[in-house]
Design an enzyme around this catalytic site. Structure first.
Site, PDB file in Angstrom:
ATOM      1  N   THR A   9       0.839  -1.206   0.000  1.00 56.62           N
ATOM      2  CA  THR A   9       0.000   0.000   0.000  1.00 56.62           C
ATOM      3  C   THR A   9       0.869   1.249   0.000  1.00 56.62           C
ATOM      4  O   THR A   9       0.650   2.177  -0.791  1.00 56.62           O
ATOM      5  CB  THR A   9      -0.940  -0.007   1.234  1.00 56.62           C
ATOM      6  OG1 THR A   9      -1.731  -1.199   1.183  1.00 56.62           O
ATOM      7  CG2 THR A   9      -1.841   1.209   1.255  1.00 56.62           C
ATOM      8  N   CYS A  30     -17.563  -4.513   1.818  1.00 53.68           N
ATOM      9  CA  CYS A  30     -18.731  -4.233   2.648  1.00 53.68           C
ATOM     10  C   CYS A  30     -18.645  -2.790   3.113  1.00 53.68           C
ATOM     11  O   CYS A  30     -17.681  -2.409   3.755  1.00 53.68           O
ATOM     12  CB  CYS A  30     -18.706  -5.162   3.855  1.00 53.68           C
ATOM     13  SG  CYS A  30     -20.330  -5.758   4.263  1.00 53.68           S
TER      14      CYS A  30
END
Ligand code: PLP
Length: 373
Positions: free
Chosen positions: A70, A319
């Site tokens: 990341t 989600c």
């Protein structure tokens, strides 16, 4: 417990832990320090840098140790944008959020973002990248292997296009490091993450071509030649290099074993369970990955039942606010929402066994049967 989520993370190898332990205990010096304790730690970082550079195919002073994939992606994209000031960013629509969200962040500063979709097989067409990369483009990213489908991208061709047009090309190699050969020569920057190849979490490496026009994100000490300040994670860096070396040295044997488990599983799942579909190119993918949709099932429910049965897998869906959104990778490939939401990702690793495949097929049949009823 059967662990089939090796694309999410892998367990730490015993030999890697052994290599790291001295740097978590006795050798605790700060590599920046001028005394013997610092020198000992600095020596370990130096040796890890040499090993990492050798495997990535670059010079040691082109390696920057990071906290993982990341940070590598954020540093490359935001660093190039900061140095350029304005322009266009071209990404494949199937990049990891490390790139996609970083590009989204750059929109606030006036950057234009274009996403290039892959074909139905999950492969990005270099001609589409060539069309998107215009004179204003400052940054392009197309990953080596996709984390959801495992599909391998034509990164050499894309690298050539970017190089000819003098556009900075970042290749996310988080899912391919230790599996496929790495070649820094085809890009301007490349990121890898240790926990994907049986190394520690929170340790990664970023190659940046010497002389590239890129600004630093992390100001502070003089670590990483002033580009990435912050005290080195010495044990993590040692673990990264040890794990990468291990993975590369054993890639041939491990790839063969993992592919054979995966192929056996796919064959049985598709044959023994009706209404199943393999997502992404069947051949052009890393050996570990099987992404399968199950008609009439919701991937999240299937994951839940498999979890109860002691089998760990993953869905590509995210989600948020109580609602599940289908995988951005599968939808970018042109698969409908129902097919995307019914997908599960099974990723095999070197510790899986043929017996586990039998057990998973059985658990899967039971779970799918239950949901369809
Ligand atoms: N890029 C890809 C393709 C990934 O699969 C991941 C992790 O899943 C990352 C980047 C992020 O890596 P890290 O977990 O080291 O931050």
């Amino acid at each position: 417990m059967i662990y089939l989520d090796n694309a999410a993370t892998t367990p730490l190898d015993e030999s890697v832990l052994k290599a790291m332990l001295p740097y978590l205990k006795g050798v605790f010096g700060n590599p920046q320090s001028q005394h013997f304790a610092g020198r000992e730690a600095a020596g370990a970082v130096l040796s890890a840098r040499d090993k990492t550079a050798d495997i990535m195919g670059c010079a040691p002073d082109e390696v920057y140790f990071t906290s993982g994939g990341t940070e590598a992606g954020n540093t490359a994209l935001k660093g190039v944008c900061a140095a350029a000031g304005k322009g266009k960013i071209v990404l494949s629509a199937i990049e990891h959020p490390a790139l996609l969200d970083s590009a989204e962040d750059m929109k606030k500063f006036g950057f234009i973002v274009e996403l290039v979709k892959p074909g139905i097989n999950g492969i990005v067409n270099p001609d589409d990248v060539a069309r998107a990369v215009t004179d204003e483009t400052v940054f392009c990213a197309v990953m080596h292997a996709n984390n959801e489908t495992g599909v391998i991208q034509p990164v050499e061709d894309i690298g050539k296009i970017c190089s000819e047009r003098k556009v900075f090309y970042y290749c996310d190699c988080v899912q391919s490091a230790g599996v496929l050969p790495l070649n820094a020569g085809i890009c301007d920057a490349m990121g890898v993450s240790a926990h994907k190849f049986y190394g520690p979490k929170g340790a990664g490496a970023l190659y940046i071509r010497r002389g590239a026009n890129i600004a630093r994100l992390m100001s502070g000490g003089r670590q990483e030649r002033g580009f990435r300040g912050g005290t080195h994670n010495v044990a993590g860096i040692v673990g990264l290099a040890a794990a990468l070396e291990n993975a590369v040295n054993n890639a041939q044997a491990n790839n063969k074993k993992i592919a054979s488990l995966r192929d056996g599983f796919v064959e049985r799942a598709l044959f023994e369970i009706a209404g199943t579909h393999l997502n992404g190119d069947a051949l052009n993918r890393v050996p570990s990955n099987a992404n399968i949709s199950f008609d009439g099932c919701d991937g999240a429910n299937l994951l839940f039942l498999l979890d109860l049965a002691g089998v760990a897998v993953s869905t590509g869906s995210a989600c948020s606010a109580g609602a599940t959104t289908p995988s951005h990778v599968l939808t970018a490939m042109g698969l409908g929402e129902t097919r995307a939401k019914s997908a599960l990702r099974f990723t095999f690793g070197k510790y899986n066994t043929a017996r586990e495949v039998d057990e998973v097929v059985l658990a899967l049949k039971t779970a799918v049967g239950k949901i369809r009823k």
